[in-house]
Design a protein around this motif. Sequence first.
Motif, mmCIF file in Angstrom:
data_model
loop_
_atom_site.group_PDB
_atom_site.id
_atom_site.type_symbol
_atom_site.label_atom_id
_atom_site.label_comp_id
_atom_site.label_asym_id
_atom_site.label_seq_id
_atom_site.Cartn_x
_atom_site.Cartn_y
_atom_site.Cartn_z
ATOM 1 N N SER A 530 88.073 118.360 63.376
ATOM 2 C CA SER A 530 88.953 119.509 63.204
ATOM 3 C C SER A 530 88.761 120.117 61.820
ATOM 4 C CB SER A 530 90.415 119.089 63.382
ATOM 5 O OG SER A 530 90.798 118.211 62.324
ATOM 6 N N GLU A 531 89.332 121.284 61.638
ATOM 7 C CA GLU A 531 89.287 121.954 60.331
ATOM 8 C C GLU A 531 89.974 121.104 59.275
ATOM 9 O OE1 GLU A 531 91.650 125.715 58.502
ATOM 10 O OE2 GLU A 531 90.563 126.101 60.357
ATOM 11 N N VAL A 532 91.114 120.523 59.653
ATOM 12 C CA VAL A 532 91.857 119.677 58.707
ATOM 13 C C VAL A 532 91.044 118.451 58.323
ATOM 14 C CG1 VAL A 532 93.913 118.252 58.419
ATOM 15 C CG2 VAL A 532 94.086 120.472 59.559
ATOM 16 N N ALA A 533 90.377 117.835 59.310
ATOM 17 C CA ALA A 533 89.572 116.636 59.031
ATOM 18 C C ALA A 533 88.423 116.959 58.086
ATOM 19 C CB ALA A 533 89.046 116.046 60.334
ATOM 20 N N LEU A 534 87.752 118.104 58.301
ATOM 21 C CA LEU A 534 86.645 118.495 57.430
ATOM 22 C C LEU A 534 87.155 118.784 56.020
ATOM 23 C CD1 LEU A 534 83.677 119.203 57.018
ATOM 24 C CD2 LEU A 534 84.189 121.529 57.807
ATOM 25 N N TYR A 535 88.263 119.501 55.928
ATOM 26 C CA TYR A 535 88.826 119.837 54.616
ATOM 27 C C TYR A 535 89.195 118.561 53.850
ATOM 28 C CZ TYR A 535 91.812 122.024 51.091
ATOM 29 O OH TYR A 535 92.369 122.431 49.906
ATOM 30 N N LYS A 536 89.865 117.660 54.556
ATOM 31 C CA LYS A 536 90.291 116.417 53.907
ATOM 32 C C LYS A 536 89.086 115.601 53.452
ATOM 33 C CE LYS A 536 93.090 112.275 54.715
ATOM 34 N NZ LYS A 536 93.932 111.544 55.668
ATOM 35 N N MET A 537 88.037 115.558 54.277
ATOM 36 C CA MET A 537 86.839 114.802 53.917
ATOM 37 C C MET A 537 86.176 115.400 52.682
ATOM 38 S SD MET A 537 84.877 112.266 54.502
ATOM 39 C CE MET A 537 85.424 111.739 56.129
ATOM 40 N N LEU A 538 86.035 116.724 52.644
ATOM 41 C CA LEU A 538 85.420 117.368 51.490
ATOM 42 C C LEU A 538 86.241 117.122 50.226
ATOM 43 C CD1 LEU A 538 84.346 120.811 53.018
ATOM 44 C CD2 LEU A 538 82.892 118.852 52.511
ATOM 45 N N ALA A 539 87.561 117.232 50.360
ATOM 46 C CA ALA A 539 88.429 117.037 49.198
ATOM 47 C C ALA A 539 88.330 115.614 48.660
ATOM 48 C CB ALA A 539 89.870 117.370 49.573
ATOM 49 N N GLN A 540 88.256 114.646 49.561
ATOM 50 C CA GLN A 540 88.201 113.244 49.134
ATOM 51 C C GLN A 540 86.842 112.892 48.541
ATOM 52 O OE1 GLN A 540 89.283 111.038 52.626
ATOM 53 N NE2 GLN A 540 91.486 111.207 52.240
ATOM 54 N N VAL A 541 85.766 113.224 49.272
ATOM 55 C CA VAL A 541 84.425 112.819 48.839
ATOM 56 C C VAL A 541 84.009 113.539 47.558
ATOM 57 C CG1 VAL A 541 81.986 112.766 49.493
ATOM 58 C CG2 VAL A 541 83.732 112.203 51.177
ATOM 59 N N SER A 542 84.412 114.811 47.422
ATOM 60 C CA SER A 542 84.058 115.571 46.217
ATOM 61 C C SER A 542 84.961 115.239 45.033
ATOM 62 C CB SER A 542 84.129 117.068 46.511
ATOM 63 O OG SER A 542 85.471 117.465 46.758
ATOM 64 N N LYS A 543 86.000 114.420 45.275
ATOM 65 C CA LYS A 543 86.967 114.012 44.241
ATOM 66 C C LYS A 543 87.873 115.153 43.795
ATOM 67 C CE LYS A 543 84.948 109.965 44.129
ATOM 68 N NZ LYS A 543 85.552 108.818 44.825
ATOM 69 N N ARG A 544 87.867 116.267 44.518
ATOM 70 C CA ARG A 544 88.709 117.389 44.105
ATOM 71 C C ARG A 544 90.156 117.224 44.573
ATOM 72 N NH1 ARG A 544 85.516 123.118 43.800
ATOM 73 N NH2 ARG A 544 83.641 122.333 42.774
ATOM 74 N N ALA A 545 90.405 116.268 45.434
ATOM 75 C CA ALA A 545 91.778 116.053 45.905
ATOM 76 C C ALA A 545 92.694 115.671 44.756
ATOM 77 C CB ALA A 545 91.813 114.977 46.983
ATOM 78 N N HIS A 546 92.124 115.063 43.703
ATOM 79 C CA HIS A 546 92.948 114.641 42.568
ATOM 80 C C HIS A 546 93.484 115.837 41.790
ATOM 81 C CE1 HIS A 546 91.804 110.590 43.408
ATOM 82 N NE2 HIS A 546 90.530 110.850 43.238
ATOM 83 N N ALA A 547 92.922 117.032 42.029
ATOM 84 C CA ALA A 547 93.397 118.212 41.319
ATOM 85 C C ALA A 547 94.687 118.766 41.911
ATOM 86 C CB ALA A 547 92.322 119.302 41.344
ATOM 87 N N LEU A 548 95.096 118.263 43.067
ATOM 88 C CA LEU A 548 96.320 118.751 43.707
ATOM 89 C C LEU A 548 97.553 118.308 42.934
ATOM 90 C CD1 LEU A 548 95.604 118.024 47.467
ATOM 91 C CD2 LEU A 548 95.836 120.256 46.430
ATOM 92 N N PRO A 549 98.546 119.185 42.801
ATOM 93 C CA PRO A 549 99.825 118.751 42.215
ATOM 94 C C PRO A 549 100.427 117.640 43.056
ATOM 95 C CG PRO A 549 99.718 121.159 42.426
ATOM 96 C CD PRO A 549 98.548 120.600 43.163
ATOM 97 N N LEU A 550 101.099 116.705 42.405
ATOM 98 C CA LEU A 550 101.630 115.547 43.115
ATOM 99 C C LEU A 550 102.582 115.945 44.225
ATOM 100 C CD1 LEU A 550 101.850 112.504 43.349
ATOM 101 C CD2 LEU A 550 103.691 112.565 41.658
ATOM 102 N N GLU A 551 103.439 116.972 43.955
ATOM 103 C CA GLU A 551 104.426 117.335 44.959
ATOM 104 C C GLU A 551 103.784 117.960 46.187
ATOM 105 O OE1 GLU A 551 104.240 120.638 41.861
ATOM 106 O OE2 GLU A 551 104.347 118.444 41.935
ATOM 107 N N LEU A 552 102.537 118.462 46.039
ATOM 108 C CA LEU A 552 101.845 119.023 47.197
ATOM 109 C C LEU A 552 100.950 117.996 47.859
ATOM 110 C CD1 LEU A 552 100.820 122.580 45.917
ATOM 111 C CD2 LEU A 552 102.725 121.958 47.385
ATOM 112 N N ALA A 553 100.573 116.966 47.127
ATOM 113 C CA ALA A 553 99.652 115.981 47.674
ATOM 114 C C ALA A 553 100.352 114.957 48.538
ATOM 115 C CB ALA A 553 98.921 115.261 46.540
ATOM 116 N N LEU A 554 101.631 114.714 48.275
ATOM 117 C CA LEU A 554 102.351 113.687 49.020
ATOM 118 C C LEU A 554 103.540 114.305 49.742
ATOM 119 C CD1 LEU A 554 102.424 110.817 46.389
ATOM 120 C CD2 LEU A 554 100.952 111.007 48.390
ATOM 121 N N PRO A 555 103.814 113.875 50.967
ATOM 122 C CA PRO A 555 104.975 114.402 51.678
ATOM 123 C C PRO A 555 106.266 113.958 51.020
ATOM 124 C CG PRO A 555 104.011 112.560 52.871
ATOM 125 C CD PRO A 555 103.082 112.876 51.738
ATOM 126 N N ALA A 556 107.276 114.770 51.169
ATOM 127 C CA ALA A 556 108.573 114.436 50.587
ATOM 128 C C ALA A 556 109.126 113.184 51.237
ATOM 129 C CB ALA A 556 109.541 115.601 50.794
#
Length: 680
Positions: A530-556
Amino acid sequence: MAAERQRREAAESEVLHLRAQVLALTQEKAASSPPVADAAFLARIMSQLKHAEQQLEDQQSLVRQVIDNSPNLVYVEDETGQRILTNQTYTTLLSQQVPPTDADAPRPYSQAFSIPDVPTSFEECFHLRDGRTVWYYTTKSLLVRTDGSRYLLTFSSDITDLKEAHRVAEESVRAKQVFMANMSHEIRTPLHGVMGLSELLRKGPLSAEQADYVDMIQSSTANLLVVINDILDFTKMEAGAIRLESIPFDVLKTVQEAVRSLSFKSDEKGLLLRIEYLGDDLPLAQGDPFRLHQVLVNLISNAIKFTHRGSITITIDARQRAGQNLPITFSVADTGIGISADNLEHVFSSFRQADSSIPRLYGGTGLGLTICKNLVELQGGQMGVRSELGQGSCFFFTLPYTVSQGPLRKEPTAVQQPDLLQGLSVLLAEDNGINQLIAVSMLGQWQVQVDIAQNGVEALNKARTQEYDLILMDIQMPQIDGIEATAQLRTTPGPNQHTPVVALTADAIQVNAESSAAQGFSNFLIKPYSEVALYKMLAQVSKRAHALPLELALPAPVPSNLRKLHYDFLMLGKLATDTEFIRQMLELFVSRVPNQVQALYEAIERKEWRAAAREAHSLKTTFGSLNIQPETEYLKKIEKLADAGAPQEEFRALISAVRKATQRFSDFFTKELEQLSQLS
């Protein structure tokens, strides 16, 4: 054999006794002349001796015939290893055998002598002059005679046909696995194209009729994917390739996620889908949440499929907890068509369903319940069913979890932001044109720079001349496949020797985390992704997921006193972090929602369906903005029922659940507002 040996030993003993008597009489004769009576006695003894010797000879002849006519190898060795008896079958085999190349090969000969009461068994083979190899299952047993002498009896059965059958069976299993892998690829590749194109089509301007067509395409491909996954899971189980996780997880949250994933299906049929929890506060469990989710989704999906009116109740019973042991019984009960007593015993059988008309009316492979039962048993649990035709069914299973001693694993969830992956350079190695279009379209909306390679050779050539941030590598490509291309990339110095490579594969059997890592891949995506799966994979493997603000990276987080309900502010995007906005939302909920729910209740009681539908629609938006589940789904059903003017009894459970949740949320939000006032 044993009886013949006993008779022979008795005959030998009788001969020895008679010979002793003859010897004694002979010695007496030498001393003095015997009387006539003594001569007659001696003649009788000699006659008995000849008779006993004849019996012994007959017994030995019979035993010899039995041994020689046996199709098994039989021979006896003394303590020096000298063969003192061999049967005809063994002699014939030795005459056909190619002389062993290693005459000093170790054999379990001395072991059989050292352990008297334990026979030694093993497999051995003989290479014959005609090129054949024959296999025997050999057993060596120790024999001890009355005089203390010891011998080794060898008995070997021909198992050549059995070994050949085993080899054919293993080849058949391997062939089936290869076939399933190929089938997985051949079906999933075009299916990925259909799913991806329909997803892209949905984003464009469509008429109402076209939107319905896209919905039907996506629904049909999703159903096809379920069938494929069932078959592949069943194949994995047969091959023993299913592996279980053992991690801390929230049981209640896992159940809620399974229910939420299927709420749209129950909503389409107007069914009430609810969760009941029995027990005290539920601690984190140690086990496999993914397999629990899989079993529940399968059972709930079945319940929805076979239920036309009424409700489906998922019960979690943790009342048997004892110390650190946390056995939990899950049940999925419906008010559907039920199962007759005659067919109950077949519900867990592979490729079988209770009624031959079921595949035609409802679809499916007949593997779902088999997979569920196997998954439950793999986790050390048991599964059963209670049902009555026309009265619904209840599938239940118990899993022996333990209380987790570790913390809950929290993995950041990448929220799609257009600029997160902006400027990322990706090499896409993919030979399928449709899959290229889908991937490029998805990557383009995130402003990712994409370079395309049509095959493995082209991918290697481009990777040797230009540096990329990440490589998406299809496994099956012409000229050089993705595995070989990645292997060459990893072993050849160049700008991308250590660049992350994500495998794109439709082989859902052989590809897993261990195999992909061993082949040089950083991770893998199973087609269709899916689009979400591809996006998540790119974000994780490229290490760019760490650039997300904490409040947006984790569910409330869900407050502890509302663990049986669900809500969050993620649907509101950036407003989820605006304290003033949240304050206004909570105030509006507390001041307006309880009155609206009461108005909805009264409209239903008065059968004012237009007013009920209007109130339900308004409340549905409010609850949906806060992602309050499952009450948002309940309000959708109430709106549909009101539009259809359904009987009042179909509303009662739904409106009761909404009223209770509204009261609990109002109480909680009131306390939250008090805390916010103190902070301001």
